[in-house]
Design an enzyme around this catalytic site. Structure first.
Site, PDB file in Angstrom:
ATOM      1  CG  HIS A 204      12.993  13.775  30.543  1.00 13.84           C
ATOM      2  ND1 HIS A 204      14.108  13.158  30.016  1.00 13.84           N
ATOM      3  CD2 HIS A 204      13.078  15.069  30.154  1.00 13.84           C
ATOM      4  CE1 HIS A 204      14.829  14.044  29.339  1.00 13.84           C
ATOM      5  NE2 HIS A 204      14.215  15.207  29.423  1.00 13.84           N
ATOM      6  CD  GLU A 207       2.911  16.357  36.268  1.00 14.69           C
ATOM      7  OE1 GLU A 207       3.874  16.464  37.044  1.00 14.69           O
ATOM      8  OE2 GLU A 207       2.041  17.250  36.139  1.00 14.69           O
ATOM      9  N   PRO A 378       5.901  23.506  31.965  1.00 15.85           N
ATOM     10  CG  PRO A 378       7.500  21.823  31.694  1.00 15.85           C
ATOM     11  CD  PRO A 378       6.967  23.075  31.059  1.00 15.85           C
ATOM     12  CB  THR A 380       8.564  21.145  40.324  1.00 15.83           C
ATOM     13  OG1 THR A 380       7.668  21.706  41.289  1.00 15.83           O
ATOM     14  CG2 THR A 380       9.523  22.209  39.883  1.00 15.83           C
ATOM     15  CG  HIS A 404      12.659  25.361  29.903  1.00 21.90           C
ATOM     16  ND1 HIS A 404      13.327  26.022  30.893  1.00 21.90           N
ATOM     17  CD2 HIS A 404      13.102  24.070  29.949  1.00 21.90           C
ATOM     18  CE1 HIS A 404      14.144  25.187  31.515  1.00 21.90           C
ATOM     19  NE2 HIS A 404      14.025  23.996  30.973  1.00 21.90           N
ATOM     20  N   GLY A 405      10.233  26.439  32.111  1.00 22.89           N
ATOM     21  CA  GLY A 405       9.886  25.655  33.292  1.00 22.89           C
ATOM     22  C   GLY A 405      10.220  26.419  34.552  1.00 22.89           C
ATOM     23  CE  LYS A 480      10.101  13.270  37.883  1.00 25.42           C
ATOM     24  NZ  LYS A 480      10.293  14.570  37.221  1.00 25.42           N
TER      25      LYS A 480
END
Length: 481
Positions: A204, A207, A378, A380, A404-405, A480
């Site tokens: 989670h 940004e 999103p 990394t 999703h990522g 983060k």
């Protein structure tokens, strides 16, 4: 057992394991992967997609998306839809109910924000609680948690955390109306009460980003996006409340599966018939957990607006801090989809998967309806993230779903052995990215190389047509848990 060698190529980046009644498969298992990913994918994740194809009432196919990796029961990056004579499985949603992302736009540019970046990251880190077990700023009374679970983001807006128009730009308008707080355990509620309005830990994040490459001018314009524009991406879920809801209901589903002697290939696929009391109770509790997550992201968004106002000395409206969209990644919902020539109401399980409804669907805000739903993928830590659009191909092939990522390739413990927080922080700083983290080990756990290349994920989604590339986002500041 099934694995890579069982995959048959359908077209570029699309593979299937054909329906095999001898293995219990009621439908084919389809996986969307580029050639390099086919070589490296864990056979266990392929087996999980095939296992889901064995569940009663599954429609068309079991699906693995371009970010697929091994999960609990269902693979992460998995989609399956069931008719009303099928089943509901908590493993098809996962423990972080409605883990999802939302994107705030601004009318300021990368150059405009440069003098304020350090202060913005510092203030956001102070203002928004993050980390394992973190508690929110707002401390709910025990009498308030039921309102949150029932009304979702609407509760937050009514209590001063955001604007009425925000609700328009969330999946389900930030609230699944079938939620029932009465079926949520006291333990789940007590875990949720102190944590509302916090990022949490693990992958989670929050940004500050700028729009990089634009791939589709028409859709970008419809979404209100321009090159170098500042945007803010929030990734969080339902915290301990959602985890406990899943854990509570998995135990009940396991009992049902045993009592009814259901033929399931993996105990982690514990499920119950759609019309059973246990399945209906789970759907109501899951909806409550999803509503908690939308409230959580809404409150974080409110504090983002406040922070930008404090640091830039302008109000949020002047700064254009409007919500582009909010999408869920772990959820099951009743939706209308075409199966053959008929339109059916199906219970679509998305686990590590983004809804990607194509143009014309009534569920999409009117402003975006002609171009398709915004899809937020999103990357990394320290890599690009992407905005895509839902497509008609997704409606036909994946029940309106896409990736999703990035998808993990290294476990958290493996990443900590491979990388140090110091080297990852140095790499980020060399790219001009400011990072703040609640825990140093998390920086190593979330190293970019612990994940699949997000560029290949979105290219596969675009190439196969299950979503359309719109714009790239580049990180400037990262917070983060």
């Amino acid at each position: 057992m099934v694995g890579k060698t069982d995959l048959e190529k359908i077209r570029d980046c699309v593979y299937e394991i054909p329906r095999n009644p001898n293995k219990g498969m009621k439908v084919p298992a389809r996986i969307y992967l580029d050639e390099e990913s086919v070589k490296t994918i864990d056979d266990g994740a392929i087996q999980q997609v095939a296992n889901v194809a064995c569940l009663k009432g599954i429609q068309k196919r079991s699906i693995g998306l371009p970010d697929i990796h091994f999960g609990y029961g269902f693979s992460i990056g998995g989609v399956a839809a069931f008719s009303d004579n099928g089943v509901i499985s908590p493993g098809g949603v996962g423990f972080d109910i409605n883990c999802g992302v939302r994107l705030l736009k601004t009318n300021i540019t990368k150059e405009d924000i440069k003098p304020y970046m350090n202060d913005l990251v510092d203030e956001l880190f102070k203002k928004i609680p993050s980390g394992l077990g973190s508690n929110g700023i707002k401390h709910l009374k025990e009498t308030e948690i039921d309102d949150v679970l029932q009304n979702g983001a609407k509760w937050a807006v009514e209590n001063g955390y955001g604007w009425d128009e925000d609700l328009k730009f969330m999946e389900e308008n930030g609230c699944i109306e079938t939620a029932n707080p009465d079926v949520v355990s006291v333990k789940a509620k007590r875990r949720g009460i102190p944590q509302l309005g916090s990022l949490g830990s693990g992958n989670h994040f929050l940004e500050i980003q700028s729009i990089g490459d634009i791939y589709d001018e028409e859709i970008s314009k419809a979404y209100g996006l321009e090159k170098d524009q500042i945007v803010i991406l929030i990734h969080s879920g339902s915290r301990g409340c959602g985890y406990q809801i899943c854990a509570d209901n998995l135990r009940e589903m396991d009992k049902v599966s045993k009592r009814l002697k259901m033929d399931i290939p993996d105990r982690q696929l514990a499920c119950a018939p759609v019309e059973s009391d246990e399945a209906q109770k789970y759907l109501q509790a899951m909806a409550a957990g999803a509503n908690y997550a939308w409230t959580n992201r809404q409150m974080i968004q409110h504090w983002v607006r406040e922070t930008f106002e404090d640091v830039l000395k302008q109000d949020a409206d002047t700064l254009g801090l409007n919500l582009l969209y909010d999408v869920a990644h772990n959820i099951v919902k009743c939706e209308e989809h075409k199966v053959g020539k008929n339109t059916k109401e199906l219970y679509v399980h998305r686990k590590g998967a983004t809804r990607a409804f194509g143009p014309g669907r009534k569920e999409i805000p009117e402003e975006y309806r002609n171009v398709g739903q915004p899809v937020l993928i999103p990357g990394t830590m320290g890599t690009a993230s992407y905005i895509l659009a839902g497509t008609e191909t997704a409606m036909k092939e994946t029940f309106g779903s896409t990736a999703h990522g990035a998808g993990r390739v290294l476990s958290r413990s493996g990443a900590k052995k491979e990388f140090t927080p110091e080297e990852i922080t140095k790499q980020m700083n060399e790219k001009g990215i400011i990072i703040k983290a609640n825990s140093q080990p998390v920086i190593a756990e979330e190293a970019p190389n612990a994940y699949k290349d997000v560029d290949s994920v979105v290219k596969t989604a675009d190439k196969t047509g299950i979503s359309k590339l719109v714009a790239q986002m580049k990180p400037l500041g990262v917070i983060k848990g």
